[in-house]
Design a protein around this motif. Structure first.
Motif, PDB file in Angstrom:
ATOM      1  N   ALA A  41       0.837  -1.203   0.000  1.00 23.07           N
ATOM      2  CA  ALA A  41       0.000   0.000   0.000  1.00 23.07           C
ATOM      3  C   ALA A  41       0.872   1.253   0.000  1.00 23.07           C
ATOM      4  N   PHE A  42       0.387   2.303  -0.628  1.00 22.14           N
ATOM      5  CA  PHE A  42       1.115   3.568  -0.658  1.00 22.14           C
ATOM      6  C   PHE A  42       1.174   4.187   0.733  1.00 22.14           C
ATOM      7  N   THR A  43       2.338   4.676   1.080  1.00 24.69           N
ATOM      8  CA  THR A  43       2.470   5.569   2.229  1.00 24.69           C
ATOM      9  C   THR A  43       2.360   7.000   1.699  1.00 24.69           C
ATOM     10  N   ASP A  44       2.271   7.960   2.591  1.00 21.40           N
ATOM     11  CA  ASP A  44       2.174   9.347   2.131  1.00 21.40           C
ATOM     12  C   ASP A  44       3.416   9.757   1.332  1.00 21.40           C
ATOM     13  N   SER A  45       4.591   9.283   1.763  1.00 22.98           N
ATOM     14  CA  SER A  45       5.827   9.705   1.096  1.00 22.98           C
ATOM     15  C   SER A  45       5.934   9.135  -0.312  1.00 22.98           C
ATOM     16  N   ASN A  46       5.684   7.818  -0.476  1.00 25.23           N
ATOM     17  CA  ASN A  46       5.807   7.293  -1.838  1.00 25.23           C
ATOM     18  C   ASN A  46       4.579   7.608  -2.691  1.00 25.23           C
ATOM     19  N   ALA A  47       3.444   7.904  -2.063  1.00 21.66           N
ATOM     20  CA  ALA A  47       2.270   8.323  -2.834  1.00 21.66           C
ATOM     21  C   ALA A  47       2.516   9.681  -3.484  1.00 21.66           C
ATOM     22  N   ALA A  48       3.195  10.584  -2.776  1.00 20.50           N
ATOM     23  CA  ALA A  48       3.482  11.904  -3.336  1.00 20.50           C
ATOM     24  C   ALA A  48       4.294  11.776  -4.625  1.00 20.50           C
ATOM     25  N   LEU A  51       2.031   9.736  -7.390  1.00 26.06           N
ATOM     26  CA  LEU A  51       0.909  10.521  -7.896  1.00 26.06           C
ATOM     27  C   LEU A  51       1.343  11.833  -8.538  1.00 26.06           C
ATOM     28  N   GLY A  52       2.625  12.159  -8.454  1.00 28.37           N
ATOM     29  CA  GLY A  52       3.114  13.403  -9.040  1.00 28.37           C
ATOM     30  C   GLY A  52       2.662  14.634  -8.283  1.00 28.37           C
ATOM     31  N   LEU A  53       2.689  14.554  -6.930  1.00 31.09           N
ATOM     32  CA  LEU A  53       2.264  15.678  -6.090  1.00 31.09           C
ATOM     33  C   LEU A  53       3.376  16.019  -5.086  1.00 31.09           C
ATOM     34  N   PRO A  54       4.502  16.504  -5.567  1.00 27.94           N
ATOM     35  CA  PRO A  54       5.605  16.809  -4.648  1.00 27.94           C
ATOM     36  C   PRO A  54       5.222  17.895  -3.653  1.00 27.94           C
ATOM     37  N   LYS A  62      -4.276  12.458   0.397  1.00 29.69           N
ATOM     38  CA  LYS A  62      -5.543  11.728   0.473  1.00 29.69           C
ATOM     39  C   LYS A  62      -6.448  12.090  -0.699  1.00 29.69           C
ATOM     40  N   ALA A  63      -6.518  13.371  -1.013  1.00 29.37           N
ATOM     41  CA  ALA A  63      -7.317  13.823  -2.154  1.00 29.37           C
ATOM     42  C   ALA A  63      -6.760  13.260  -3.462  1.00 29.37           C
ATOM     43  N   GLY A  64      -5.435  13.265  -3.587  1.00 30.12           N
ATOM     44  CA  GLY A  64      -4.804  12.738  -4.800  1.00 30.12           C
ATOM     45  C   GLY A  64      -5.066  11.262  -4.998  1.00 30.12           C
ATOM     46  N   LEU A  65      -5.073  10.511  -3.916  1.00 31.27           N
ATOM     47  CA  LEU A  65      -5.364   9.081  -4.010  1.00 31.27           C
ATOM     48  C   LEU A  65      -6.772   8.843  -4.536  1.00 31.27           C
ATOM     49  N   ALA A  66      -7.742   9.530  -3.942  1.00 26.25           N
ATOM     50  CA  ALA A  66      -9.134   9.362  -4.375  1.00 26.25           C
ATOM     51  C   ALA A  66      -9.311   9.796  -5.825  1.00 26.25           C
ATOM     52  N   TRP A  67      -8.707  10.938  -6.188  1.00 25.42           N
ATOM     53  CA  TRP A  67      -8.890  11.466  -7.537  1.00 25.42           C
ATOM     54  C   TRP A  67      -8.207  10.589  -8.584  1.00 25.42           C
ATOM     55  N   ASN A  68      -7.041  10.045  -8.252  1.00 25.83           N
ATOM     56  CA  ASN A  68      -6.355   9.138  -9.185  1.00 25.83           C
ATOM     57  C   ASN A  68      -7.116   7.837  -9.359  1.00 25.83           C
TER      58      ASN A  68
END
Length: 230
Positions: A41-48, A51-54, A62-68
């Motif tokens: 599962a993605f953590t906040d650090s590797n999700a950033a 998802l391309g949200l540095p 959290k918003a980026g995860l739902a939107w992706n």
């Protein structure tokens, strides 16, 4: 016990035994032994990064995860209709209806992220629009379509049964698997015989040809290359 009673009892027992099988929904099976699409599962650090949200905050991640996840399931609804048992269109429509409030909030949060990082007004809106285009393109695949569609079908089903407000939690694990499915993989038991096929051709060096005929030395080299014995 009469023959008729015995037959009725046997049929009743058979019906009970088959009930669990009948209750299972139809599912696409592209492989005898499918590739493993499980991923941490993605953590906040590797999700950033993924998802391309540095520089995104926890709320923006959290918003980026739902939107992706919305984008991935939208692409699946468009590209996976060749296999209707995956229910990608129905899953997407049900997900939108069930999680509309969370998705609206996610969209607003992401716009605020781009207003913060790219600039207020038109600059932030333009960055948000380009981000949407980029993530949709990122989930579109041809070579890995079967794996992507099968995984999107699984995650889409998880999304429609998740509690309202929990879409990002589904995405944290589901998106990791969907992104892994975008890497081409195929049948694990029999392999992919067509993918590693290569045509053996003779040399096209001009020295090997005379009036359209392959010279004997080059012909012999070609025979040795393909394993033809004289």
């Amino acid at each position: 016990m009469s023959f008729r009673s015995a037959l009725r009892t046997s049929l009743c027992s058979l019906s009970i035994a088959l009930m669990p099988l009948a209750a299972q929904p139809a599912a696409a099976q592209f492989y005898w032994s499918p590739p493993d699409m499980s991923a941490p599962a993605f953590t906040d650090s590797n999700a950033a990064i993924a998802l391309g949200l540095p520089g995104a905050t926890a709320e923006e991640i959290k918003a980026g995860l739902a939107w992706n996840l919305r984008a991935a399931l939208n692409v699946a609804a468009l590209q996976c209709q060749f296999e209707p048992t995956l229910l990608t269109v129905d899953n997407y429509n049900a997900m939108i209806a069930h999680h509309d409030a969370e998705l609206d909030a996610a969209q607003a949060t992401l716009l605020a992220y781009f207003q913060r990082t790219a600039g207020k007004g038109r600059a932030g809106q333009s960055a948000a629009d380009m981000y949407n285009t980029r993530i949709y393109s990122g989930y579109s695949t041809v070579q890995a379509q079967k794996g992507f569609c099968q995984e999107a079908g699984v995650v889409g089903r998880q999304a429609i049964f998740a509690d309202r407000g929990a879409l990002a939690d589904v995405a944290r694990t589901g998106l990791a698997s969907i992104k892994k499915s975008l890497i081409q993989a195929g049948e694990q038991y029999y392999g992919m015989p067509g993918d590693d096929y290569a045509v053996a051709l003779p040399s096209f060096d001009p020295k090997c040809w005379k009036k359209g005929v392959l010279e004997p030395v080059c012909h012999q080299a070609y025979n040795e290359k393909v394993g033809i014995k004289p």
